[in-house]
Design a protein around this motif. Structure first.
Motif: not given
Length: 206
Positions: A11-21
């Motif tokens: 929620h704070h804009g910190k990158h946490t990973g990658i996911a599919t659409r």
């Protein structure tokens, strides 16, 4: 077809990973998008230009939405989002043609989709009339509304306003149209998102 991958964030804009659409929308994960609002001035009035979404689209068909918008894929940066303007509208712009005002959160929560966007917002001042070539599976028209009236409509002060523009008819011709539209004719962005966009726009035009 290759699976579309998106960077996801907290929620704070910190990158946490990658996911599919698909995962992004089913789990309500925050992801980056590119939003480009076209604006114009005619005499002493300012106008917002909205794309009309294709009737065959799975989500929000026939509704009016941001002039050009799309996802920023995992391998892309924010600047790459400008491809959406050409893909959807057939208009060639460079990043320096746009005014970047920052990232605004937007949430659209429906029964079948939870869309949480970190939307990178750009404005484009239309200097001259444009000749659009629409990506027909996505967009079938452009409608403009007076900025001041749109704000009143969105926040419940009036029930409908006039929208004018061009749409593609059944014979694939671009025809001029003039119609009344209500808030329900627009994609259901949050009031906070629209309020922030309009606030930033007023800083530019005033």
């Amino acid at each position: 077809m290759d699976t579309e991958l998106l960077k996801v964030f907290d929620h704070h804009g910190k990158h946490t990973g990658i996911a599919t659409r698909e995962e992004v929308h089913s789990k309500g994960l925050w992801h980056e998008t590119f939003h480009c609002w076209f604006i114009s001035k005619e005499e002493d009035k300012h106008f917002l230009h909205f794309q009309m979404r294709c009737a065959e689209k799975k989500d929000y068909s026939n509704l009016l939405d941001i002039t050009a918008a799309g996802y920023i894929n995992a391998e892309e940066n924010v600047a790459d989002g400008i491809r959406e303007v050409h893909e959807e509208l057939g208009i060639d712009l460079a990043l320096e043609d746009l005014i970047y005002i920052g990232c605004i959160q937007d949430e659209i929560i429906q029964d079948i989709i939870i869309d949480r966007e970190l939307a990178h917002i750009f404005f484009y001042n239309i200097p001259n009339p444009l000749n659009y070539t629409f990506q027909m599976e996505e967009v079938v028209g452009i409608m403009k509304v007076e900025l001041a009236l749109f704000e009143q409509l969105w926040f419940g002060k009036i029930e409908n306003i006039c929208a004018t523009g061009i749409v593609v008819d059944k014979k694939l011709r671009q025809v001029e149209v003039d119609r009344r539209v209500a808030k329900g004719d627009f994609l259901p962005h949050t009031n906070a998102y629209i309020s922030n966009v309009l606030m930033e726009l007023k800083k530019i035009i005033e």
